[in-house]
Motif scaffolding. Structure first.
Motif, PDB file in Angstrom:
ATOM      1  N   GLU A 146      26.338  49.376 -56.982  1.00 14.28           N
ATOM      2  CA  GLU A 146      24.909  49.292 -57.300  1.00 14.28           C
ATOM      3  C   GLU A 146      24.433  47.836 -57.179  1.00 14.28           C
ATOM      4  OE1 GLU A 146      23.102  51.940 -57.897  1.00 14.28           O
ATOM      5  OE2 GLU A 146      24.526  53.480 -58.491  1.00 14.28           O
TER       6      GLU A 146
ATOM      7  N   GLU B  93      18.309  49.692 -59.021  1.00 16.31           N
ATOM      8  CA  GLU B  93      19.728  49.582 -58.655  1.00 16.31           C
ATOM      9  C   GLU B  93      20.429  48.600 -59.588  1.00 16.31           C
ATOM     10  OE1 GLU B  93      20.460  51.908 -56.978  1.00 16.31           O
ATOM     11  OE2 GLU B  93      19.159  52.252 -55.256  1.00 16.31           O
TER      12      GLU B  93
ATOM     13  N   HIS C  85      21.056  50.509 -62.639  1.00 14.85           N
ATOM     14  CA  HIS C  85      22.197  51.426 -62.502  1.00 14.85           C
ATOM     15  C   HIS C  85      23.505  50.671 -62.704  1.00 14.85           C
ATOM     16  CE1 HIS C  85      19.592  54.185 -59.713  1.00 14.85           C
ATOM     17  NE2 HIS C  85      19.124  54.056 -60.940  1.00 14.85           N
TER      18      HIS C  85
ATOM     19  N   GLU D 111      17.266  58.234 -58.948  1.00 13.58           N
ATOM     20  CA  GLU D 111      17.589  58.278 -57.520  1.00 13.58           C
ATOM     21  C   GLU D 111      16.634  59.159 -56.724  1.00 13.58           C
ATOM     22  OE1 GLU D 111      19.450  56.540 -55.693  1.00 13.58           O
ATOM     23  OE2 GLU D 111      20.681  55.507 -57.161  1.00 13.58           O
TER      24      GLU D 111
HETATM   25 FE   LIG Z   1      21.603  53.498 -57.585  1.00 13.58          FE
END
Ligand SMILES: [Fe+2]
Ligand SMILES: [Fe+2]
Lengths: 97, 355
Positions: free
Chosen positions: B85, B115, B118, B198
């Motif tokens: 990520e 991201e 994440h 996502e």
């Molecule tokens: Fe991701």
């Protein structure tokens, strides 16, 4: 990692999703102090309006019930079924009970 | 609502990605209330108790007993996922300053910020297994832990940003939706949160491509070129074919993994064919065709030798990605030091007031 880089403390994050609901644990993060922990929590856990209020708690300040998430600690409650209303027979025809 | 316990059912459509995530979330809650079938008590036999919890599709929590190999497998997998990520921000980050409009720039910024988020959810999940974040970051910087091979390919045009959203995030989703049902609680919960975010990533990418594919001839050609370059690397994201995949069987038995690499790859191909048709773009595989008997598409496998080369450091951008990460980490050091110094100063001031 050099000494000056060493990890800042871990904080557990709780978010109240909407007015009227309890704060719920959503995850954790690192931050040097409470103020930054709150800001980081806002950026990390509420980017899409997931909450109206955030608590951050130093992970080190939490005392947990038992070393494992197991049942023995809660055994005393297991044999007291009479604490539940379903334990009692209600005669047919009784209303409002 | 994203990733909390009160997700409103009206937000989750019945089918598709969000439907699957909602179903995983519901299954997690249903399993939690289920009585286990008279297995051993927690004090009787730790190993049997662990097996019993897994068997009942319930979650293992951080302070439960677990086999050492289960802990190690999870740490490796979650850390590698977190690193992906973080490194994954780079190929798209290259285009933030060159996005074709303010709207696209704002969307791309939000996506790249997701991201980063994440990565942080996943590092936090890994930390519950007894490793520190610093250790994991160091393992990445030293090249002793990997990240997904896909991020070692360059983003040559704006269309690549669209293709990354559609194919790369799309493949990641196919991989990650089953992880919402993983037997380790903190990982499963992090994945539920990730998957909900996502779906925005995939849709924004698809929209970029749809716009390009219905634009000028040059724009359509740019979109097709990006699809041509990213198709096989995306197929390779599912890992080596089942026959060569180590650890797979054990991870399945522990319910860390739910489907094999090849099953997930097939699912991804079957999804993409119709989506490519609507874009009016061609998937670069002359042997791609419907197999009536299998009720699935036949397709050409990606070049697994190339996958192995990229994993071992010989991809087009491996060095650039790692150099960039090391530099960013080193150049951010003063921020961490300053924040720690400020926190220390404030706590001394508070003690002085209290005294
Ligand atoms: Fe991701
Ligand atoms: Fe994504």
């Amino acid at each position: 990692m050099s000494g000056t880089d060493s990890t800042s403390p871990l904080w557990e994050v709780f978010v109240r999703a909407r007015r009227g609901l309890a704060h719920t644990h959503v995850g954790s993060l690192h931050a040097p102090d409470a103020e930054l922990a709150l800001r980081n929590a806002r950026d990390l856990y509420t980017r899409r309006q997931e909450g109206v209020s955030i608590w951050v708690v130093p992970a080190a300040a939490i005392t947990a019930s038992s070393p494992d998430e197991k049942d023995a600690f809660f055994d005393p409650a297991a044999d007291k079924v009479y604490r539940h209303p379903t334990f009692y027979d209600v005669p047919d025809g009784v209303a409002h009970l | 609502m994203y990733g909390n316990d009160f997700s409103a059912p009206e937000d989750a459509p019945g089918g598709g990605l969000l439907g699957e995530v909602a179903a995983a979330e519901a299954a997690l809650r249903a399993a939690a209330t289920r009585q286990r079938g008279g297995g051993p008590g927690p004090d009787a036999d730790l190993e049997a108790y662990f097996a019993d919890v897994i068997d009942a599709d319930q979650k293992i929590e951080p302070r439960d007993w677990m086999p050492e190999a289960y802990r190690k497998t999870l740490i490796r997998q979650i850390a590698q996922h977190a690193h992906s990520e973080i490194i994954g921000m780079q190929p798209e980050g290259n285009w933030i300053s060159r996005a074709p409009s303010l709207k696209r720039k704002a969307i791309l910024l939000a996506k790249v910020q997701d991201e980063a988020g994440h990565g942080l959810y996943l590092y936090a999940a890994a930390e519950t297994l007894g490793v520190s974040r610093d250790e994991l970051v160091q393992l990445l910087l030293d090249g002793r832990q990997k990240y997904s091979s896909i991020f070692n390919y360059p983003t040559l045009s704006w269309a690549d940003v669209g293709v990354i959203g559609w194919l790369v995030d799309g493949a990641a989703i196919v991989n990650q939706v089953p992880l919402c049902r993983c037997s380790y609680g903190p990982y499963a919960r992090a994945m539920i949160r990730v998957c909900k975010e996502e779906s925005f990533h995939q849709r924004q990418g698809y929209e970029i491509l749809h716009t390009l594919a219905h634009g000028t001839l040059e724009q359509k050609a740019m979109a097709q070129d990006a699809v041509d370059r990213w198709w096989y690397p995306s197929l390779a994201m599912f890992g080596p074919p089942d026959g060569d995949s180590t650890h797979s069987a054990r991870s399945m038995a522990w319910k860390i993994k739910r489907f094999s690499n090849d099953e997930l790859r097939q699912r991804f191909v079957d999804m993409c064919v119709q989506q490519a048709e609507i874009l009016g773009l061609t998937l670069p595989d002359p042997d791609l065709r419907w197999n009536e008997q299998c009720q699935a598409y036949d397709f050409t496998e990606p070049d697994y030798a190339e996958l192995m080369r990229v994993i071992s450091g010989e991809g087009p951008c491996n060095r650039q990605r790692m150099e960039h990460r090391r530099r960013a980490h080193a150049e951010g050091a003063w921020v961490r030091v300053a924040a720690a110094a400020y926190a220390a100063k404030r706590s001394t001031a508070r003690e002085a007031v209290a005294a």
